[in-house]
Every structure is written in structure tokens, then in C-alpha cells.
Design a protein around this motif. Structure first.
Motif, mmCIF file in Angstrom:
data_model
loop_
_atom_site.group_PDB
_atom_site.id
_atom_site.type_symbol
_atom_site.label_atom_id
_atom_site.label_comp_id
_atom_site.label_asym_id
_atom_site.label_seq_id
_atom_site.Cartn_x
_atom_site.Cartn_y
_atom_site.Cartn_z
ATOM 1 N N GLY A 98 -4.055 7.484 7.252
ATOM 2 C CA GLY A 98 -4.115 6.095 6.821
ATOM 3 C C GLY A 98 -3.404 5.925 5.485
ATOM 4 N N LEU A 99 -3.209 4.670 5.093
ATOM 5 C CA LEU A 99 -2.720 4.349 3.756
ATOM 6 C C LEU A 99 -3.947 3.948 2.948
ATOM 7 C CD1 LEU A 99 -0.393 3.384 5.957
ATOM 8 C CD2 LEU A 99 0.749 2.620 3.879
ATOM 9 N N VAL B 112 -6.897 -3.173 8.645
ATOM 10 C CA VAL B 112 -6.952 -3.239 7.182
ATOM 11 C C VAL B 112 -8.388 -3.510 6.752
ATOM 12 C CG1 VAL B 112 -6.030 -4.291 5.094
ATOM 13 C CG2 VAL B 112 -4.611 -4.201 7.156
ATOM 14 N N ALA B 113 -8.906 -2.649 5.878
ATOM 15 C CA ALA B 113 -10.262 -2.808 5.349
ATOM 16 C C ALA B 113 -10.207 -3.220 3.883
ATOM 17 C CB ALA B 113 -11.036 -1.499 5.495
ATOM 18 N N LEU C 40 0.815 -1.216 0.000
ATOM 19 C CA LEU C 40 0.000 0.000 0.000
ATOM 20 C C LEU C 40 0.852 1.271 0.000
ATOM 21 C CD1 LEU C 40 -2.644 -1.170 2.615
ATOM 22 C CD2 LEU C 40 -3.084 -0.702 0.208
ATOM 23 N N GLU C 41 2.152 1.137 -0.220
ATOM 24 C CA GLU C 41 3.037 2.299 -0.167
ATOM 25 C C GLU C 41 3.421 2.828 -1.549
ATOM 26 O OE1 GLU C 41 6.379 1.267 2.257
ATOM 27 O OE2 GLU C 41 5.229 1.286 4.118
ATOM 28 N N ASP C 42 2.874 2.263 -2.631
ATOM 29 C CA ASP C 42 3.264 2.729 -3.960
ATOM 30 C C ASP C 42 2.428 3.943 -4.354
ATOM 31 O OD1 ASP C 42 0.766 1.862 -4.915
ATOM 32 O OD2 ASP C 42 1.553 -0.109 -5.463
ATOM 33 N N GLN C 43 2.674 4.442 -5.572
ATOM 34 C CA GLN C 43 2.038 5.675 -6.017
ATOM 35 C C GLN C 43 0.551 5.508 -6.309
ATOM 36 O OE1 GLN C 43 3.496 8.758 -6.049
ATOM 37 N NE2 GLN C 43 5.124 7.663 -4.985
ATOM 38 N N GLN C 44 0.050 4.271 -6.336
ATOM 39 C CA GLN C 44 -1.375 4.061 -6.537
ATOM 40 C C GLN C 44 -2.165 4.259 -5.245
ATOM 41 O OE1 GLN C 44 -2.493 3.651 -9.665
ATOM 42 N NE2 GLN C 44 -0.317 3.891 -10.161
ATOM 43 N N HIS C 45 -1.452 4.561 -4.178
ATOM 44 C CA HIS C 45 -2.103 4.726 -2.890
ATOM 45 C C HIS C 45 -1.763 6.092 -2.310
ATOM 46 C CE1 HIS C 45 -1.955 0.384 -3.586
ATOM 47 N NE2 HIS C 45 -3.083 0.354 -2.918
ATOM 48 N N LEU C 46 -2.548 6.498 -1.342
ATOM 49 C CA LEU C 46 -2.421 7.829 -0.756
ATOM 50 C C LEU C 46 -1.999 7.697 0.699
ATOM 51 C CD1 LEU C 46 -2.983 10.910 -1.228
ATOM 52 C CD2 LEU C 46 -5.250 10.492 -0.252
ATOM 53 N N SER C 47 -0.817 8.218 1.023
ATOM 54 C CA SER C 47 -0.338 8.200 2.410
ATOM 55 C C SER C 47 0.840 9.146 2.520
ATOM 56 C CB SER C 47 0.096 6.787 2.833
ATOM 57 O OG SER C 47 1.194 6.341 2.056
ATOM 58 N N THR C 48 1.209 9.491 3.740
ATOM 59 C CA THR C 48 2.385 10.324 3.950
ATOM 60 C C THR C 48 3.578 9.421 4.265
ATOM 61 O OG1 THR C 48 2.614 10.726 6.344
ATOM 62 C CG2 THR C 48 0.746 11.780 5.242
ATOM 63 N N PRO C 49 4.808 9.890 4.090
ATOM 64 C CA PRO C 49 5.975 9.050 4.400
ATOM 65 C C PRO C 49 6.121 8.735 5.882
ATOM 66 C CG PRO C 49 6.657 11.266 3.766
ATOM 67 C CD PRO C 49 5.201 11.164 3.462
ATOM 68 N N TYR C 50 5.364 9.428 6.735
ATOM 69 C CA TYR C 50 5.404 9.119 8.165
ATOM 70 C C TYR C 50 4.678 7.811 8.487
ATOM 71 C CZ TYR C 50 7.098 13.869 9.017
ATOM 72 O OH TYR C 50 7.843 15.018 9.035
ATOM 73 N N LEU D 218 -7.862 0.319 2.719
ATOM 74 C CA LEU D 218 -7.357 1.230 3.752
ATOM 75 C C LEU D 218 -6.567 0.445 4.778
ATOM 76 C CD1 LEU D 218 -7.354 3.882 5.500
ATOM 77 C CD2 LEU D 218 -9.571 3.130 6.397
ATOM 78 N N LEU D 219 -5.438 1.021 5.210
ATOM 79 C CA LEU D 219 -4.683 0.490 6.340
ATOM 80 C C LEU D 219 -4.455 1.620 7.335
ATOM 81 C CD1 LEU D 219 -1.683 -1.936 6.360
ATOM 82 C CD2 LEU D 219 -1.539 0.197 7.654
ATOM 83 N N LEU D 220 -4.820 1.381 8.575
ATOM 84 C CA LEU D 220 -4.591 2.352 9.646
ATOM 85 C C LEU D 220 -3.510 1.805 10.575
ATOM 86 C CD1 LEU D 220 -8.263 3.328 10.607
ATOM 87 C CD2 LEU D 220 -6.644 4.674 9.252
#
Length: 396
Positions: free
Chosen positions: A115-116, A77-78, A42-52, A87-89
Motif C-alpha cells: 500500500g501507499l 483510501v482510508a 501519497l507518493e512523496d517522501q513523507q509516505h511509505l510505498s514501493t515504486p511499483y 493509506l491507499l491500496l
């Protein structure tokens, strides 16, 4: 013990109640190892999250800081009906006043909490979807409150779906600067400020071996970290401020994250510095995701070189470094320090959510919300801020 059991039936009941949720199942993990593969996907550019919220940032934080604070990992994870992660929280459970508080991992070392998100899902997520996730958190973890603080209202142009919940403005703002594509250097830092900093830097350039650089080799990273943990306590003592880097586990976390290589290059925390042959003059470190660089911590020399504003000179180098690599924005962390306004002419809206998940949690959420509102009021009142600072100094 692992909680990584799917809750399709319970989630289906929640979905039926809300009618329009796209979420059909939720898994909850209390172990990093079980969630690592899914988390990294879930960390690639197809997903939305901050580097934190990277796995490589939060795992060392939990291992070094979270464990010492008694926090229990809670990775939520939903999924949709086809078991596609939506979504991952990355959460942790903290005990406060006899209540179980679900909060983002990272503590005070994460400027932004988020979230991711599957990008397509983030664009259409509804309040009903969030209610299903919170129902799962309540049922599977026994959490009384979800205390989600310092969340960006938007990230890379997309709204944060958590803003659909009742929320309030965070205690601090985050100064931010944006880069227009192909803009001249003066569009990032004004001619007048560049001229002043150039004059100061000319003094530093007289030092043997003077240079600006980004630390990429292990030995350079270690050397800068050694300098940082030697100088920072002196700077904090001068300002009569508590040294958060002396808290249990923090140095271990920072060192581990700075040394952790990312798959696409760089480190979980990137370090920039000015130095000469005889000393490290200034250090700034932060996280980057290809579009934005976010400052985390900094310090500068206690030697005579400090009179030439090495911190400001280093920021100017960092701004140019990322702008020339196609980045679109840069922030200097939360807070209203005057030096930040020299570079950042806008503030990123940041918000907090305190969601009660039980009867006990309703009272705790109200207290947490009121406390944060009070902190924001104090921060924005010079008289109240001076009083708070005097009281803090007296109590030390």
C-alpha cells in the motif's frame, strides 16, 4: 459506475467494534481519474510505498494488461478523523472459481506489492485498523478474498503493517544487496569479480562505439525497446520458457511505462544498456525511488559478444551508477538464478496474505494458500523442480 462514496457510518460501526482504529472513513474508487490527485499526493517522501505502486506505473499496466484480463480497478483510501489520507491500496478485482478476488494491481510485473502509507500511520497501524479497511472492501466491492501476494516484510527500514495479518512466506525470495554510505567500490562488488568482469569488458571495448548508458531521450528508449522485443523471444525460446512479454497487452504496458516521465526526473521504468555502433549488447530495466533500484526485465545479444558476459558487466555498471548517487540498496528481482548471488548476498523476506471476506472466500483463500505453499516447496526441491520442468516441456 463510480463507487467513490465515503462510508463514514459503516466505518464508524467497524471502528466501534474494534475500539482502537484510527480510521474513520474509507473511500473506494473504480476509476483512475477520480483517484489520481489523491494517489499522487501519497507518493512523496513523507509516505511509505514501493515504486511499483506509482500511479504512472500502474495506470498503463491496468490500461494495457488489466483491462484485457478483465480486472476491475479498486482503489481503496482510508482517512483519519480530519480526512487526512492514511493509506491507499491500489487493487483490482478478478473473478476466479465464481469468487471475487481483490489483489494488487501490477500482476507478475510488480516485484513488490504494498500500500501507499502515511509514514507516521505505518509506524503505529494496528490489526484493528486493517480490519476496518477489509470491512470496507467487503461491504463496498463484494470481494470474497483479499489475495495480497509478494509483499515486502519491510521497506526502507519500516515494517509493512500488512505483516500484522496471518501470512506465509512467498513462493520466491528476492536477492538484494545494500550499499554502505561512502563505502569503496570493492564493498559493493568484490575485487575478484570486478577483475574478471573488467577483463571481459576489455574485449567489448574493442567494438566501435562501445558504451554503457542510461536511456533518457525518447529516441534511445524506443530503440532499446525495439531491440528488447526482438531479442527477448529468442532468449526465452533457447531456454524453453514461455515468453511472458508476448502475453496480450504486456508490450504496450512496458513501452508506455518506459516512456512515461516522472515529476522528479527519470521514467516510470528506467532502461540501462551496453551497446556498440552495430548492436545493442545488453539491456536491464527497472524502477527507482531515490533509495533503491529494483530490476524488472533484461536480455542480452545473441551475437558472439554474448560470450563476454555482457549481462554481468551491465549489472556491475548499474550497481556503481546507483551507489554513486546515494542509493542504499538494489535488487535483481525474485528468483534464485545463480548470477544474482554473485552480487546479492542477502534475501529480502517477502510474504503473502490470503484474507477471507466471505464464507465462499474462506474456501478460496485456503486453496490459494495451499497452492502457494506447494509452489514454494517445489522451488526448494531440486528433484521436484526438475520434474515440474519436464512436465512443462512435455505439455508445450
Amino acid at each position: 459506475m463510480t463507487m467513490a462514496a465515503a462510508i463514514e457510518s459503516r466505518t464508524a460501526d467497524a471502528s466501534a467494534r474494534s475500539n482502537s482504529s484510527r480510521i474513520s472513513a474509507v473511500d473506494i474508487f473504480d476509476d483512475f481519474g477520480q483517484s489520481e490527485t489523491l494517489w499522487r499526493s501519497l507518493e512523496d517522501q513523507q509516505h511509505l510505498s514501493t515504486p511499483y505502486q506509482r500511479f504512472d506505473f500502474l495506470r498503463p499496466w491496468q490500461q494495457a494488461v488489466g483491462v484485457r484480463e478483465g480486472l476491475q480497478p479498486l482503489v481503496v483510501v482510508a482517512y483519519d478523523h480530519d480526512r487526512v489520507p492514511l493509506l491507499l491500496l491500489p487493487l483490482a478485482i478478478r473473478q476466479i472459481w465464481g469468487a471475487r478476488i481483490a489483489q494488487f494491481m501490477g500482476g507478475k510485473h510488480a516485484t513488490f506489492n504494498m500500500g501507499l502509507w502515511n509514514r507516521e500511520f505505518a509506524e503505529v497501524a494496528s490489526r484493528a485498523d486493517l480490519e476496518v479497511v477489509f470491512a470496507a472492501i467487503r461491504e463496498q466491492s463484494g470481494a470474497d478474498v483479499a489475495a495480497f501476494q509478494q509483499q515486502p516484510l519491510a521497506w526502507h527500514g519500516l515494517p509493512n503493517p500488512m505483516a500484522l495479518l496471518p501470512h506465509q512466506t512467498s513462493t520466491n525470495d528476492c536477492p538484494v544487496m545494500t550499499f554502505a554510505p561512502d563505502a569503496p567500490a570493492s564493498g559493493r562488488v568484490s575485487h575478484s569479480l570486478r577483475r574478471r568482469l573488467k577483463a571481459k569488458e576489455n574485449k567489448l571495448k574493442a567494438l566501435p562505439g562501445y558504451r554503457y548508458f542510461v536511456a533518457t531521450a525518447d529516441r534511445d528508449i524506443q530503440r532499446l525497446l525495439d531491440a528488447f522485443f526482438r531479442i527477448k523471444p529468442q532468449r526465452m525460446a533457447e531456454q524453453k520458457l514461455p515468453n511472458v512479454f508476448a502475453e496480450p497487452g504486456v508490450e504496450d504496458f512496458v513501452r508506455a511505462a518506459c516512456m512515461t516521465p516522472l515529476t522528479g526526473g527519470g521514467r516510470a521504468i528506467e532502461m540501462h544498456a551496453l551497446e556498440s555502433d552495430s548492436e545493442v549488447i545488453a539491456i536491464f530495466a527497472g524502477v527507482a525511488d531515490g533509495q533503491r533500484f529494483s530490476m524488472m526485465f533484461n536480455t542480452y545479444t545473441v551475437s558472439a559478444s554474448s560470450r563476454f558476459s555482457p549481462g554481468l558487466i551491465l549489472i556491475r555498471h548499474i550497481v556503481d551508477h546507483y551507489a554513486e548517487r546515494g542509493y542504499r540498496s538494489l535488487d535483481l528481482g525474485v528468483g534464485s538464478d545463480s548470477y544474482k548471488k554473485l552480487f546479492c548476498k542477502a534475501n529480502d523476506p517477502i510474504f503473502d496474505c490470503f484474507v477471507p471476506l466471505s464464507a465462499r472466500g474462506a474456501a478460496v483463500a485456503a486453496v490459494l494458500s495451499a497452492a502457494n505453499r506447494t509452489k514454494r516447496l517445489v522451488k526448494r526441491s531440486p528433484a521436484l523442480l526438475r520434474l515440474a520442468q519436464r512436465m512443462r516441456h512435455v505439455s508445450r
